[in-house]
Design an enzyme around this catalytic site. Structure first.
Site, mmCIF file in Angstrom:
data_model
loop_
_atom_site.group_PDB
_atom_site.id
_atom_site.type_symbol
_atom_site.label_atom_id
_atom_site.label_comp_id
_atom_site.label_asym_id
_atom_site.label_seq_id
_atom_site.Cartn_x
_atom_site.Cartn_y
_atom_site.Cartn_z
ATOM 1 N N THR A 1 0.790 -1.463 0.019
ATOM 2 C CA THR A 1 0.118 0.114 0.049
ATOM 3 C C THR A 1 1.015 1.314 0.129
ATOM 4 O OG1 THR A 1 -0.034 0.058 2.453
ATOM 5 C CG2 THR A 1 -1.853 -1.274 1.200
ATOM 6 N N HIS B 1 -3.578 1.214 13.343
ATOM 7 C CA HIS B 1 -2.472 0.035 13.080
ATOM 8 C C HIS B 1 -1.323 0.236 13.832
ATOM 9 C CE1 HIS B 1 -4.914 -0.287 9.498
ATOM 10 N NE2 HIS B 1 -4.279 -1.473 9.330
ATOM 11 N N LYS C 1 3.604 0.857 10.682
ATOM 12 C CA LYS C 1 2.925 1.159 9.485
ATOM 13 C C LYS C 1 3.412 2.401 9.102
ATOM 14 C CE LYS C 1 -1.330 0.771 7.017
ATOM 15 N NZ LYS C 1 -0.794 -0.109 5.978
ATOM 16 N N GLY D 1 -4.359 1.710 3.282
ATOM 17 C CA GLY D 1 -4.729 1.340 2.144
ATOM 18 C C GLY D 1 -6.278 0.779 2.171
#
Length: 249
Positions: free
Chosen positions: A79, A135, A139, A145
């Site tokens: 992503t 998250h 990340k 995404g």
């Protein structure tokens, strides 16, 4: 189980790459023919399909390499692509069968459909939409995404393009919320696997649609299912709605 096929794993030492390896190794209908990371060489001719959870740069380079060799098919879970990188993947899909998704979860893909239907039925003049996601601390891209997929679904339901209605992040004095905008909020902390919520809010009530990932193996299982599906498909750019049969051919 489907017929025996040979799979490669790009980004094999990453968190998702390791999860994909565990799922593939547990199946008796798959031979893992290659495991590699960005900058490493691999014999792609040994593979019917490569599952790629790496970086946008690595995914684009892999897609170009597959085009040059006439295959294999690809499953891309990376992503954070730029518009230029998106265009590179779309160009590769003219020669390759590619499944690309920001999330390979069955539950998330059902959520996407629910969000689109809700947005279609709830008047933008009365209902605000906010997409919230959380998250793990590692990340690197935000919004996720999956959050963008949910935003796209909401925009599609309203018959508009997401870039035209996406709200800027709230920070400081920004004035009253503009009608019809779709907002995003991101949280990064600890080891959170993935939390996504779409909030529809009017003056009188709120509707909350959400999904929680408990273990990242669910994404790996979805990616492997996509690999088994895409390896026999014609060139084109597909997503999990195609794999799961939600979209009619």
């Amino acid at each position: 189980m489907s017929a025996l096929f040979h799979a490669g794993i790009s980004g094999a030492r990453g968190r998702m790459g390791r999860a994909v390896s565990q799922v593939l190794d547990a199946r008796d209908d798959v031979v893992v023919a290659a495991r590699f990371d960005w900058g490493e060489t691999a014999d792609l001719s040994l593979c019917d399909v490569v599952i790629d959870f790496s970086t946008p740069e690595a995914s684009v380079a892999l897609a170009k390499a597959c085009v040059e060799r006439g295959g294999p098919a690809l499953v891309i879970g990376s992503t954070g692509f730029t518009p230029e990188q998106d265009a590179e993947i779309e160009a590769a899909a003219r020669s390759l069968a590619i499944v690309r998704s920001g999330n390979f979860s069955l539950g998330v893909n059902i959520l996407i459909g629910l969000v689109e239907h809700a947005a279609q039925r709830l008047d933008a003049r009365d209902w605000d939409i906010e997409v919230l996601e959380a998250h793990h601390r590692r990340k690197v891209d935000a919004p996720s995404g999956t959050a963008l997929m949910l935003g796209e679904a909401a925009a599609n339901g309203r018959g508009v393009d997401l870039p035209d209605v996406r709200a800027v992040p709230y920070d400081g004095i920004h004035g009253e919320r503009e009608t019809g905008r779709i907002g995003f909020a991101s949280l990064r902390a600890g080891g959170i696997v993935g939390e996504h919520t779409v909030l529809f809010a009017s003056e009188d009530e709120t509707l909350t649609l959400s999904h929680s990932a408990i273990d990242r193996s669910l994404f790996a299982k979805g990616a492997v299912a996509a690999a088994a599906w895409v390896r026999t498909r014609r060139p084109g750019l597909y997503d999990m709605q195609d794999v799961l049969g939600f979209r009619q051919a």
